[in-house]
Design a protein around this motif. Structure first.
Motif, PDB file in Angstrom:
ATOM      1  N   LEU A 141       0.835  -1.196   0.000  1.00  0.00           N
ATOM      2  CA  LEU A 141       0.000   0.000   0.000  1.00  0.00           C
ATOM      3  C   LEU A 141       0.871   1.247   0.000  1.00  0.00           C
ATOM      4  O   LEU A 141       1.555   1.531   0.988  1.00  0.00           O
ATOM      5  N   PRO A 142       0.896   2.014  -1.084  1.00  0.00           N
ATOM      6  CA  PRO A 142       1.587   3.305  -1.058  1.00  0.00           C
ATOM      7  C   PRO A 142       0.807   4.277  -0.167  1.00  0.00           C
ATOM      8  O   PRO A 142      -0.399   4.468  -0.353  1.00  0.00           O
ATOM      9  N   VAL A 143       1.483   4.879   0.807  1.00  0.00           N
ATOM     10  CA  VAL A 143       0.805   5.714   1.807  1.00  0.00           C
ATOM     11  C   VAL A 143       1.294   7.151   1.696  1.00  0.00           C
ATOM     12  O   VAL A 143       2.505   7.410   1.706  1.00  0.00           O
ATOM     13  N   TYR A 144       0.351   8.076   1.614  1.00  0.00           N
ATOM     14  CA  TYR A 144       0.640   9.507   1.510  1.00  0.00           C
ATOM     15  C   TYR A 144       0.168  10.210   2.782  1.00  0.00           C
ATOM     16  O   TYR A 144      -0.838   9.828   3.382  1.00  0.00           O
ATOM     17  N   ALA A 145       0.879  11.259   3.162  1.00  0.00           N
ATOM     18  CA  ALA A 145       0.581  11.992   4.393  1.00  0.00           C
ATOM     19  C   ALA A 145       0.099  13.391   4.053  1.00  0.00           C
ATOM     20  O   ALA A 145       0.467  13.961   3.016  1.00  0.00           O
ATOM     21  N   GLY A 146      -0.712  13.983   4.945  1.00  0.00           N
ATOM     22  CA  GLY A 146      -1.093  15.365   4.721  1.00  0.00           C
ATOM     23  C   GLY A 146      -2.288  15.808   5.513  1.00  0.00           C
ATOM     24  O   GLY A 146      -2.743  15.144   6.450  1.00  0.00           O
ATOM     25  N   SER A 147      -2.825  16.941   5.109  1.00  0.00           N
ATOM     26  CA  SER A 147      -4.024  17.527   5.711  1.00  0.00           C
ATOM     27  C   SER A 147      -4.861  18.106   4.584  1.00  0.00           C
ATOM     28  O   SER A 147      -4.441  19.067   3.920  1.00  0.00           O
ATOM     29  N   ALA A 148      -6.026  17.541   4.351  1.00  0.00           N
ATOM     30  CA  ALA A 148      -6.863  17.999   3.243  1.00  0.00           C
ATOM     31  C   ALA A 148      -7.345  19.425   3.463  1.00  0.00           C
ATOM     32  O   ALA A 148      -7.341  20.241   2.539  1.00  0.00           O
ATOM     33  N   ILE A 149      -7.763  19.747   4.690  1.00  0.00           N
ATOM     34  CA  ILE A 149      -8.303  21.095   4.912  1.00  0.00           C
ATOM     35  C   ILE A 149      -7.207  22.155   4.868  1.00  0.00           C
ATOM     36  O   ILE A 149      -7.480  23.333   4.624  1.00  0.00           O
ATOM     37  N   ARG A 150      -5.941  21.757   5.080  1.00  0.00           N
ATOM     38  CA  ARG A 150      -4.822  22.696   4.984  1.00  0.00           C
ATOM     39  C   ARG A 150      -4.171  22.645   3.591  1.00  0.00           C
ATOM     40  O   ARG A 150      -3.215  23.367   3.338  1.00  0.00           O
ATOM     41  N   ASN A 151      -4.683  21.760   2.703  1.00  0.00           N
ATOM     42  CA  ASN A 151      -4.109  21.577   1.368  1.00  0.00           C
ATOM     43  C   ASN A 151      -2.617  21.235   1.445  1.00  0.00           C
ATOM     44  O   ASN A 151      -1.797  21.773   0.702  1.00  0.00           O
ATOM     45  N   VAL A 152      -2.287  20.331   2.328  1.00  0.00           N
ATOM     46  CA  VAL A 152      -0.898  19.878   2.479  1.00  0.00           C
ATOM     47  C   VAL A 152      -0.829  18.409   2.069  1.00  0.00           C
ATOM     48  O   VAL A 152      -1.618  17.584   2.553  1.00  0.00           O
ATOM     49  N   GLY A 153       0.103  18.074   1.175  1.00  0.00           N
ATOM     50  CA  GLY A 153       0.251  16.695   0.718  1.00  0.00           C
ATOM     51  C   GLY A 153      -0.719  16.313  -0.373  1.00  0.00           C
ATOM     52  O   GLY A 153      -0.682  15.183  -0.877  1.00  0.00           O
ATOM     53  N   VAL A 154      -1.601  17.247  -0.766  1.00  0.00           N
ATOM     54  CA  VAL A 154      -2.641  16.935  -1.744  1.00  0.00           C
ATOM     55  C   VAL A 154      -2.047  16.841  -3.149  1.00  0.00           C
ATOM     56  O   VAL A 154      -2.447  15.993  -3.951  1.00  0.00           O
ATOM     57  N   TRP A 155      -1.069  17.696  -3.474  1.00  0.00           N
ATOM     58  CA  TRP A 155      -0.464  17.666  -4.796  1.00  0.00           C
ATOM     59  C   TRP A 155       0.137  16.294  -5.084  1.00  0.00           C
ATOM     60  O   TRP A 155       0.012  15.768  -6.190  1.00  0.00           O
ATOM     61  N   SER A 156       0.777  15.691  -4.080  1.00  0.00           N
ATOM     62  CA  SER A 156       1.435  14.388  -4.284  1.00  0.00           C
ATOM     63  C   SER A 156       0.422  13.290  -4.582  1.00  0.00           C
ATOM     64  O   SER A 156       0.656  12.435  -5.442  1.00  0.00           O
ATOM     65  N   ILE A 157      -0.723  13.283  -3.882  1.00  0.00           N
ATOM     66  CA  ILE A 157      -1.726  12.246  -4.139  1.00  0.00           C
ATOM     67  C   ILE A 157      -2.405  12.508  -5.484  1.00  0.00           C
ATOM     68  O   ILE A 157      -2.752  11.577  -6.218  1.00  0.00           O
ATOM     69  N   ALA A 158      -2.556  13.789  -5.865  1.00  0.00           N
ATOM     70  CA  ALA A 158      -3.110  14.111  -7.185  1.00  0.00           C
ATOM     71  C   ALA A 158      -2.179  13.618  -8.286  1.00  0.00           C
ATOM     72  O   ALA A 158      -2.625  13.060  -9.297  1.00  0.00           O
ATOM     73  N   ASP A 159      -0.884  13.820  -8.089  1.00  0.00           N
ATOM     74  CA  ASP A 159       0.106  13.342  -9.058  1.00  0.00           C
ATOM     75  C   ASP A 159       0.102  11.817  -9.127  1.00  0.00           C
ATOM     76  O   ASP A 159       0.240  11.226 -10.204  1.00  0.00           O
ATOM     77  N   ALA A 160      -0.093  11.159  -7.970  1.00  0.00           N
ATOM     78  CA  ALA A 160      -0.101   9.691  -7.933  1.00  0.00           C
ATOM     79  C   ALA A 160      -1.297   9.112  -8.683  1.00  0.00           C
ATOM     80  O   ALA A 160      -1.210   8.039  -9.278  1.00  0.00           O
ATOM     81  N   ILE A 161      -2.447   9.814  -8.653  1.00  0.00           N
ATOM     82  CA  ILE A 161      -3.608   9.349  -9.414  1.00  0.00           C
ATOM     83  C   ILE A 161      -3.254   9.237 -10.892  1.00  0.00           C
ATOM     84  O   ILE A 161      -3.610   8.270 -11.576  1.00  0.00           O
TER      85      ILE A 161
END
Length: 700
Positions: free
Chosen positions: A252-272
């Motif tokens: 399982l590739p695991v990404y870290a962040g905070s959706a409401i702070r828009n942190v780590g979201v770019w990486s999961i978007a790129d992974a999609i």
């Protein structure tokens, strides 16, 4: 080595337990892609996904949203279903339409029952997964603990793809392990800055990259040789290996962040875009299998646009402005709007309406759809969720939706007689939107009964009923459909004699009642000899008996499992008639039943309960207290399945009790098994209660 070719579509469902931040992540993905200008908020009711009034009122998703947006040159179809256990049917249906899944974990909550059940379906469908650990802006949320949750509760090795920097209220960056960059972002801008890794984080980065490369190299001999020889993998080799491992679910590739702070979201978007499979890539390893609707012969579609058209409808929505919308995954081929196709599930032709690309409540008309796309089709007449649409000359029918069955039921009364038809019509429309609801008119108790997966499920349905159809109802516990029967044989005479000015009425018959085995129903026979009763009057006697059986002598419940034989009687040449023998038959049946030791029967249910191992004792003790009989206990991974036979009367409010005993981790299904005799002490109380109720009704 050349990086793999990227296909232009990705179909992804985002799933989580309630409150983990799934909708917030969906909103953040739209924000960083440029699909929306500002970052919405669930508490403020400003997200694109949650737009129904019920969702705004409850501050949570109540229905699956389709979010269509662009990321670079890629079209993303994102499905955002509810996370609540009571709405489990929504994510299970959504999984049938996608090629991959993002699981949103709250680092504190772990994997609750609803997510565990969704994970089991993800596993059964072999869907590729990414994990996003959300909420790392809050104190006490631990990324390492979330990784351990993946390892233990999802039973799949996790590999960190990003690491949070300064988790807590001040979080503003993640370290992207695959790209070797520090990615800084925040809620004020959709853009993310990709920065070099600072020297003080080099050690952290090297350890994480080593773990990632070893995980990738382990599953590919060529990559392992390259890693052993070079001590590293090139960007292209790492990407190729990662894509292969995600597709085959090696970890399982695991990404870290905070959706409401828009942190780590770019990486999961790129992974999609870079890691998740396109529809054709997914279908290459897992082709769509169905059957010919007439012959039953197995058929396969490989998910490309050159095959005959076929599509799967996974959701129906009644939109107040657009009308009826059918959310549809095009499996194969290409189709134009306003085309006539074949519904292979219902064996009818269906004229397709307008096609729409959907972003929440926004609908953009499109003229055609091809394999791999998810669209909404307007105004289909006969098609329901779970149906297959296809080319009539080359038909195929895919399996229907496998959804949980309702477990909580309420009898409902319209608040006024004028609203009865609106209630019935409205609930049938709501069931089209949500097949996990059930609505029936109980022929025995004469009640309208609404059933769902939980209290929230029922509450939301009634809120929609009020808003969409202007109908209001009151809820109460449904009546139990008890039955009456006899334990011994008995005989009695029914004699009806009435003299009037003209012809009189005369009917006379002797009946014998004997008990039948449970479930045998009713048998009527004639043993009349010598013409004591003319043959043409025998059916009238049977009709009188059947009518008398509608209301037994104990409490007025229907009578079952009785053999009735007419064996003697008399008649009058002038005064006898079918009506007089019908009345005589009814009289004889009631008299005989009173002396045949009548007893009360209650419906028994076979109940299958999945419970965590630590709650088995409490659940079994509770079932015994409910007059249940344990039939079996079977171990099943980290839980156990208890099968028991329990009276329906004891199961009416079982859902909240099971939640309390298991901390929300238990679930159950039940089916009718048979009728059994009610214990004597309880039967006496029930009979007295029903007599009092009937007297109260009569007084009014």
């Amino acid at each position: 080595m050349e990086a793999p070719r990227v296909e232009p579509v990705r179909n992804v469902a985002i799933v989580s337990s309630a409150g983990a931040g799934k909708t917030s992540l969906s909103e953040a993905l739209l924000y960083v892609s440029g699909a929306i200008p500002t970052l919405g908020s669930v508490p403020h009711g400003t997200t694109v996904s949650d737009f129904e009034p019920e969702e705004l009122h409850h501050h949570s998703s109540a229905s699956t949203s389709l979010l269509h947006y662009r990321w670079g040159t890629i079209t993303i179809n994102l499905l955002d279903p509810p996370g609540a256990l009571s709405l489990l049917g929504e994510p299970l249906a959504a999984l049938r339409a996608v090629d991959a899944v993002i699981i949103v974990l709250n680092g504190q909550a772990g994997v609750r029952t609803e997510l565990a059940r969704v994970w089991a379906r993800i596993h059964a469908l072999a869907l590729p997964c990414l994990v996003f650990v959300n909420g790392l802006d809050r104190e006490g949320v631990s990324f390492p603990e979330a990784l351990e949750v993946c390892r233990k509760q999802l039973d799949c090795p996790p590999v960190p793809m990003t690491l949070p920097l300064n988790p807590g209220p001040g979080i503003d960056a993640v370290l992207d392990v695959r790209r070797g960059t520090l990615i800084r972002s925040g809620p004020a801008s959709p853009k993310a800055d990709q920065l070099p890794i600072p020297p003080e984080l080099e050690g952290l980065y090297r350890d994480a990259r080593k773990q990632l490369i070893e995980a990738v190299a382990e599953s590919d001999e060529q990559l392992l040789e390259a890693y052993v020889g070079q001590g590293d993998l090139s960007h292209e080799d790492l990407l190729r290996g990662l894509r292969a491992d995600v597709l085959t679910r090696q970890f399982l590739p695991v990404y870290a962040g905070s959706a409401i702070r828009n942190v780590g979201v770019w990486s999961i978007a790129d992974a999609i875009e870079t890691l998740l499979p396109s529809p054709e890539e997914r279908a290459a390893g897992h082709p769509f299998e169905g059957r010919h609707p007439e012959t039953g012969e197995v058929g396969v579609r490989k998910g490309n646009a050159t095959e005959p058209f076929s599509a799967y409808v996974f959701k129906t929505l009644i939109d107040p402005f657009v009308g009826r919308l059918s959310y549809c995954r095009v499996v194969s081929g290409t189709v134009q709007a306003d085309t006539t196709v074949f519904n292979a599930t219902r064996h009818v032709r269906e004229k397709l309406g307008h096609f729409y690309a959907v972003l929440g409540k926004r609908h953009t008309a499109v003229s055609a759809a091809r394999a791999g796309e998810i669209i909404a089709i307007g105004k289909l007449k006969d098609t329901q969720a779970g149906d297959t649409l296809c080319q009539e000359s080359d038909p195929i029918c895919y399996p229907g939706l496998d959804l949980p069955r309702p477990v909580l039921s309420f009898a409902i009364d319209a608040k006024s007689k004028a609203e009865i038809d609106k209630v019935s019509l409205g609930l049938h429309k709501l069931i089209e939107e949500d097949p996990t609801l059930a609505f029936v008119r109980n022929a025995d108790t004469k009640e309208m009964v609404l059933s769902g997966l939980g209290q929230l499920h029922i509450d939301l349905a009634l809120e929609k009923l009020h808003r969409k159809f202007g109908a209001d109802v009151t809820l109460h516990t449904p009546k139990i459909p008890y039955r009456e029967t006899i334990k011994t044989a008995a005989q009695a005479q029914g004699k009806y004699k009435k003299q009037t000015g003209g012809h009189g009425q005369y009917g006379d018959c002797w009946l014998e009642l004997t008990p039948l085995p449970r479930g045998e129903g009713f048998v009527f026979e004639s043993r009349v000899v010598g013409g004591a009763i003319p043959r043409n009057f025998i059916p009238a006697i049977e009709k009188g008996v059947v009518e008398a059986m509608h209301e037994g002598v104990l409490s007025g419940f229907p009578v079952v499992d009785v053999r009735v034989a007419v064996y003697d009687g008399s008649y009058h040449v002038v005064d006898s008639s079918e009506m007089s023998f019908k009345i005589a038959g009814s009289m004889a049946f009631k008299k005989a039943m009173e002396s045949a030791h009548p007893v009360l029967l209650e419906p028994m249910m076979t109940v299958e309960i999945d419970v965590p191992t630590d709650a088995v004792g409490a659940v079994m003790g509770d079932l015994n207290a409910r007059r249940g009989r344990i039939l079996s206990v079977r171990a099943n991974d980290h839980a156990e399945q208890i099968t028991a036979l329990v009276p329906l009367a004891e199961m009416l409010k079982y859902a909240p009790a099971l939640n309390a005993m298991t901390g929300g981790r238990g679930s159950y299904v039940m089916d009718f098994a048979r009728y059994e005799e009610v214990p004597r002490e309880l039967a006496g109380k029930l009979i007295e209660q029903h007599k009092a109720d009937r007297q109260a009704v009569a007084a009014h």
